[in-house]
Design a protein around this motif. Structure first.
Motif, PDB file in Angstrom:
ATOM      1  N   UNK A  54      -6.495  -2.809   2.994  1.00 27.19           N
ATOM      2  CA  UNK A  54      -6.663  -3.696   4.273  1.00 27.19           C
ATOM      3  C   UNK A  54      -5.275  -3.304   4.702  1.00 27.19           C
ATOM      4  N   UNK A  55      -3.904  -3.737   3.514  1.00 25.27           N
ATOM      5  CA  UNK A  55      -2.765  -4.003   4.169  1.00 25.27           C
ATOM      6  C   UNK A  55      -2.438  -2.788   4.671  1.00 25.27           C
ATOM      7  N   UNK A  56      -2.412  -1.522   3.836  1.00 17.35           N
ATOM      8  CA  UNK A  56      -2.318  -0.191   4.070  1.00 17.35           C
ATOM      9  C   UNK A  56      -2.811   0.153   6.077  1.00 17.35           C
ATOM     10  N   UNK A  57      -3.732  -0.373   6.262  1.00 21.99           N
ATOM     11  CA  UNK A  57      -4.288  -0.172   7.662  1.00 21.99           C
ATOM     12  C   UNK A  57      -3.373  -0.969   8.282  1.00 21.99           C
ATOM     13  N   UNK A  62       0.730  -1.445  13.144  1.00 25.15           N
ATOM     14  CA  UNK A  62       1.817  -2.106  13.507  1.00 25.15           C
ATOM     15  C   UNK A  62       2.737  -1.074  14.219  1.00 25.15           C
ATOM     16  N   UNK A  63       2.814   0.013  13.292  1.00 26.61           N
ATOM     17  CA  UNK A  63       3.369   0.935  14.178  1.00 26.61           C
ATOM     18  C   UNK A  63       4.128   1.270  15.373  1.00 26.61           C
ATOM     19  N   UNK A  64       5.265   1.056  16.060  1.00 28.25           N
ATOM     20  CA  UNK A  64       5.326   1.558  17.399  1.00 28.25           C
ATOM     21  C   UNK A  64       4.136   2.796  18.178  1.00 28.25           C
ATOM     22  N   UNK A  65       4.380   2.823  19.774  1.00 38.78           N
ATOM     23  CA  UNK A  65       3.147   3.196  20.546  1.00 38.78           C
ATOM     24  C   UNK A  65       3.564   4.533  20.552  1.00 38.78           C
ATOM     25  N   UNK A  66       4.880   5.196  20.189  1.00 32.14           N
ATOM     26  CA  UNK A  66       5.415   6.165  20.483  1.00 32.14           C
ATOM     27  C   UNK A  66       4.705   6.729  19.246  1.00 32.14           C
ATOM     28  N   UNK A  67       3.093   7.677  18.956  1.00 33.45           N
ATOM     29  CA  UNK A  67       2.843   8.409  18.622  1.00 33.45           C
ATOM     30  C   UNK A  67       3.682   9.335  17.728  1.00 33.45           C
ATOM     31  N   UNK A  68       4.231  10.236  19.272  1.00 29.31           N
ATOM     32  CA  UNK A  68       4.675  11.017  18.492  1.00 29.31           C
ATOM     33  C   UNK A  68       6.378  11.248  17.772  1.00 29.31           C
ATOM     34  N   UNK A  69       6.304  10.291  17.249  1.00 27.51           N
ATOM     35  CA  UNK A  69       7.620   9.686  16.022  1.00 27.51           C
ATOM     36  C   UNK A  69       6.873   9.848  15.130  1.00 27.51           C
ATOM     37  N   UNK A  70       6.638  10.645  14.041  1.00 27.45           N
ATOM     38  CA  UNK A  70       6.549  11.259  13.056  1.00 27.45           C
ATOM     39  C   UNK A  70       6.605   9.509  12.347  1.00 27.45           C
ATOM     40  N   UNK A  71       5.507   9.135  11.089  1.00 29.57           N
ATOM     41  CA  UNK A  71       5.884   7.426   9.879  1.00 29.57           C
ATOM     42  C   UNK A  71       6.826   8.545   8.746  1.00 29.57           C
ATOM     43  N   UNK A  72       7.746   7.755   8.760  1.00 27.29           N
ATOM     44  CA  UNK A  72       7.980   8.058   7.925  1.00 27.29           C
ATOM     45  C   UNK A  72       8.084   7.367   6.208  1.00 27.29           C
ATOM     46  N   UNK A  73       7.607   7.243   5.189  1.00 30.42           N
ATOM     47  CA  UNK A  73       7.888   6.506   3.618  1.00 30.42           C
ATOM     48  C   UNK A  73       8.725   5.314   3.995  1.00 30.42           C
ATOM     49  N   UNK A  74      10.141   5.662   4.255  1.00 29.74           N
ATOM     50  CA  UNK A  74      10.949   4.521   4.025  1.00 29.74           C
ATOM     51  C   UNK A  74      10.460   3.295   5.497  1.00 29.74           C
ATOM     52  N   UNK A  75      10.073   3.816   6.600  1.00 30.69           N
ATOM     53  CA  UNK A  75       9.522   2.727   7.834  1.00 30.69           C
ATOM     54  C   UNK A  75       8.013   2.637   7.163  1.00 30.69           C
ATOM     55  N   UNK A  76       6.720   2.780   6.520  1.00 35.42           N
ATOM     56  CA  UNK A  76       5.691   2.390   6.532  1.00 35.42           C
ATOM     57  C   UNK A  76       6.304   1.606   5.199  1.00 35.42           C
ATOM     58  N   UNK A  77       7.057   1.616   4.322  1.00 38.18           N
ATOM     59  CA  UNK A  77       7.139   0.725   3.105  1.00 38.18           C
ATOM     60  C   UNK A  77       7.785  -0.675   4.081  1.00 38.18           C
ATOM     61  N   UNK A  78       8.430  -0.457   4.879  1.00 41.13           N
ATOM     62  CA  UNK A  78       8.891  -1.552   5.739  1.00 41.13           C
ATOM     63  C   UNK A  78       7.481  -2.499   6.012  1.00 41.13           C
ATOM     64  N   UNK A  79       6.842  -1.762   6.965  1.00 35.66           N
ATOM     65  CA  UNK A  79       5.659  -2.410   7.325  1.00 35.66           C
ATOM     66  C   UNK A  79       5.087  -2.970   6.902  1.00 35.66           C
ATOM     67  N   UNK A  80       4.923  -2.217   5.438  1.00 36.77           N
ATOM     68  CA  UNK A  80       3.512  -2.797   4.946  1.00 36.77           C
ATOM     69  C   UNK A  80       4.736  -4.775   3.966  1.00 36.77           C
ATOM     70  N   UNK A  81       5.774  -4.465   3.827  1.00 34.36           N
ATOM     71  CA  UNK A  81       6.673  -5.137   3.579  1.00 34.36           C
ATOM     72  C   UNK A  81       6.571  -6.690   4.751  1.00 34.36           C
ATOM     73  N   UNK A  82       5.769  -6.392   5.588  1.00 36.02           N
ATOM     74  CA  UNK A  82       6.100  -6.722   7.020  1.00 36.02           C
ATOM     75  C   UNK A  82       4.253  -7.824   6.727  1.00 36.02           C
ATOM     76  N   UNK A  83       3.425  -7.244   6.263  1.00 37.55           N
ATOM     77  CA  UNK A  83       2.175  -7.876   6.435  1.00 37.55           C
ATOM     78  C   UNK A  83       2.257  -9.070   5.334  1.00 37.55           C
TER      79      UNK A  83
END
Length: 238
Positions: A54-57, A62-83
């Motif tokens: 559920x945290x991962x999901x 919460x990623x930006x709407x522009x799905x064509x921009x790849x989600x990087x591990x660094x960005x994903x970690x920041x998003x996880x940290x914000x949950x």
């Protein structure tokens, strides 16, 4: 020394959530999490997999709407940290489920302590219109059964704890909107009769604390008999 057997206070909820978030961060660089927002049972077959997923999901959504921009591990970690635990009611509910499961496991372990004598329950409850005392005699097959039968179940409880207190008593403490509810559970001594109208003093005289039985199961020594405390007793006598 107070020994906590189980509790669901805010600090404990925070620890459960922090542990799950740490596990989620370990998945942040994995392709299955980056693309699908979950780790999958085959990758995360742990007790907290539902909470981790559920945290991962939540972070993935919460990623930006522009799905064509790849989600990087660094960005994903920041998003996880914000949950946070209070980011959604579902996260709170899953944490509560985790703790309920832990309570069931604790009660199952305490089933190893069989009770062949009745239990005296002594306590008080803070109510809106004052305090109410309880003094009753109940039958439980095991100490685990005591944990499964929460006292004052009709009252709203924000958090509760089962502990062995400084007096070696098995104690329940529940925090409610009106104050604190607490109960002590003691086993009637062998070959003793506890009258129905026994007061608190007589009840304590005719019963034994359950703390020593629980400590023995958990391998926890008698606090009074530890070398440190024995040294204190010797110092007092000199």
């Amino acid at each position: 020394m107070t020994i906590t057997i189980w509790n669901n206070d805010p600090d404990t909820r925070d620890r459960v959530f922090a542990k799950a978030k740490t596990a989620a961060l370990r998945h942040a660089s994995q392709a299955y999490a980056l693309h699908y927002g979950h780790c999958g049972d085959e990758h995360c077959a742990t007790h907290s997999s539902h909470l981790v997923n559920e945290i991962l999901y939540r972070a993935w959504r919460s990623t930006p709407p522009a799905r064509h921009v790849p989600l990087t591990p660094q960005t994903y970690r920041k998003l996880i940290d914000n949950v946070n635990r209070d980011s959604t009611w579902l996260l709170e509910a899953i944490v509560e489920d985790e703790l309920d499961e832990d309570r069931r496991a604790t009660a199952d372990r305490l089933d190893a302590i069989r009770l062949d004598r009745d239990i005296a329950v002594i306590g008080t409850a803070d109510l809106r219109d004052g305090s109410r005392s309880i003094g009753t005699r109940l039958r439980f097959d095991t100490v685990g059964d005591i944990l499964r039968a929460e006292p004052w179940s009709e009252l709203d409880v924000d958090a509760c704890a089962w502990t062995i207190d400084d007096n070696d008593e098995l104690r329940y403490t529940g925090l409610t909107p009106n104050g604190v509810n607490t109960c002590v559970y003691r086993q009637i001594k062998p070959r003793k009769h506890l009258p129905d109208n026994a007061g608190t003093g007589l009840t304590y005289t005719l019963t034994d604390p359950l703390g020593p039985l629980v400590r023995r199961l958990y391998g926890i020594p008698d606090p009074v008999k530890t070398p440190e405390n024995q040294g204190k007793q010797v110092a007092k006598q000199q």
